[in-house]
Design an enzyme around this catalytic site. Sequence first.
Site, PDB file in Angstrom:
ATOM      1  N   LYS A   8       0.820  -1.203   0.000  1.00 39.19           N
ATOM      2  CA  LYS A   8       0.000   0.000   0.000  1.00 39.19           C
ATOM      3  C   LYS A   8       0.867   1.271   0.000  1.00 39.19           C
ATOM      4  O   LYS A   8       0.449   2.311  -0.493  1.00 39.19           O
ATOM      5  CB  LYS A   8      -0.886  -0.029   1.236  1.00 39.19           C
ATOM      6  N   GLU A  64     -10.653   6.145   5.429  1.00 44.15           N
ATOM      7  CA  GLU A  64     -10.608   5.253   6.589  1.00 44.15           C
ATOM      8  C   GLU A  64     -11.128   5.897   7.883  1.00 44.15           C
ATOM      9  O   GLU A  64     -11.948   5.283   8.571  1.00 44.15           O
ATOM     10  CB  GLU A  64      -9.182   4.714   6.772  1.00 44.15           C
TER      11      GLU A  64
END
Lengths: 598, 192
Positions: free
Chosen positions: A72, A156
């Site tokens: 990521k 998130e």
Amino acid sequence: MASDYILGIDLGTTNSLVGVVDSGFPILLADGEGSRMTPSAVHYGPDGEVVVGSAAVRQRAVDVQHTVTSVKRLVGRRAGESAWQPPYDLAGLGKTAVQVSADILRHLKAVVERALEVPVTRAVITVPAFFNDAQRNATKLAGEQAGLTVERILAEPTAAALAYGLDKLEEHRRIAVYDLGGGTFDISVLEMRDGVFQVLSTAGDTQLGGDDIDRTLAEWIWEQSGLDGDGRGFDVLAALPRMRLITAAEEAKKHLSSASSTEVLLPFFLEQQSVQVTVTRGDLEGLTQPLMERTRKHCLRALADARCEVSDLHDVILVGGSTRMPLVRETVRSIFQREPDVSQNPDEAIAMGAVIQAGILAGSLRQVVLLDVTPLSLGIETFGGLMNVIIPRNSTIPCKAGEMFTNAVANQSEMLIRVLQGERELAKDNWELGRVAVPFPAGPKGSARVGVQFAIDANGILQVLARDTATQVDTVLEIQNSAVDVEDARVEQMIAESVDFAFEDMNERIWTEARLKSEELTAAVDEALIQCEGLLEPAETVRIRECNAEVRRLLGVEPHDARALKAANQALDDATQTLAVLLVERAMEAALERKLGM
Amino acid sequence: MTNAFDILALPARLSLDEGTLQQAYLSRSRQAHPDHGGSDREASEVNAAYEVLKAPDKRVKHLMEVAAPEAARSWRTVPLDERMMSLFSSIGQTLDASAKIVERKSRAQSALAKALLANEEMQQRERLEELGSSIASRLEEMETVLPELDTRLESDPASLETWKEIASLQARMAYLTKWQAQIRERLLQLMM
């Protein structure tokens, strides 16, 4: 036939989770090993087999070059842009960060299909709030490559807020979400009322997380081991021993969340030599402090952008595995002047939020509305290489803004504009999303009038449209970022050169840095001792003078001993801690006196 | 020109209380958001309208754009009074002085060198906070004038005199808002 399920996926740096809304309840599903957390690790075997999850982590210990972890951190970034260096070579494996992410997503999709026994094709995927357009696009692309229609890219911390707030829909609250994960940090300030979750501001760093703590601790353990002499710096260790150190550091870090000290023991680390180092919580906290300081700055920025005082907040919610560290909690306590809310499972809250958003999209949670923001200002390059902001950061999405362009010369066929994201004044200091060619109809100078519209959708992804003012026809303009690939080779070369260069004069560079600090420090000590005369314990003054003299002595020693000077600086830094506190206290007292005198 | 008041179904007025605006925005968002049957386009308009109406200086300017008669709109230059000019120069000086502290602090590598700057830094911070609160109270003062101007517009929507007054008020509000943002930014830099 595909089912109506929409997956909620937390595609994390270290672990990934997946879930669905089942009979009205958000649930997370366990993978083949019975765990709801699947490590975001992919092992590529010699015969082309792809292994994802815990099995891949086990492969890492023996085959580190073919095991991709923390991918990521590389998603949507240009080569060499991240200071973080993986122990594997993606290009050498013939993979891109998007392909590896797609392999993880494919695995998660299979987990659900096995559990529910129906095919699934739609998903909500979370990303760090501070992900830019390129990183969001890359994540969406990974989903598509895994055979998923990505219905939403969700921030998130916003997802975590949904998980926190789902049972408090009637209430009116202002909250902050402090999200420190494996590789990224986000802070968001939100307001929730009547089922509406409105993000007021967000700030963060997509290159700051548990990985960085592990690496810093691993380097420190290596220095303490005494095996690092003779030019065997951490960076020149082979991939496997380096991975062993980092893994040991990670375990020590986790252990120190409950223990006050732990021993790192790696037998036969280099042939017959073993690493044996004791790490105390104090050691770990000293090393982690600078990273905590960086999160503090982002928190202050987010609060200021939300026009919010600490006292306006009802709760500060902790999510992300790294928030288990006592120092992180201590930092949050000191920034927000309150006990943080730890009601959410730090590993699962984001995935739960993704599932809830999936429920909103599927129509099963009609009362919840999510209003998110774009984390970075969007702009174009203008005269003199400056950034002209078109959509400021923290604008609620979806949003759009227009600019009018005209031809500078007769019959100019098009104009190239550079589209940027970031907060810096100079265009070159911001992230270039790409170039857009604005087409002009033929005509004399200044006759063409083309309105260009920059639209950011609910995923935080940009679309550029050109509107011909004569015909009122909109066309979607392609954002050409092919320049990324052209630059790759050049960037890599630059990095290679700078590394060569760095090795040549490493000692001299460390010396220069240390000398600058010494000069500042010795002058500051002289000044501070005068200002605080008679306020320190005599023994302390003596100790400071000794340390100061040692720094001065080393400055004159030939040949230069960079390490010794660095250590002496550190000793002087430590010796003057009370003195620094005293100075700040005196300044505060003076401020108070001024206030009372008014 | 799209009318932000229409988009949020609010009366076109200079004064608008925060609660009413927030309520209107949330209820429009429920329909306009792409997750709830709306579209990106519709939601973008609602968000833009909220953004304009939320800040008093932008709201007043927007009302001028959508409601002022042509003659009032061409009247543009607004000279700043002496009180504003003197405020402007003290803000300039304070911003310069505090920028220097921020610069020195960012160059300092040791806690001790930073601590030596603490006294000066705190004085700058106090100065900025003082200016910030005096700006805030002047803005508040200006906002209290808005309902009265609304009443005057109701009885005579085309009064050039009223619109000139509004334009002059708007110009001062815009300056003060801009300075307020600069001071806020500098205070943040000092804290970091």
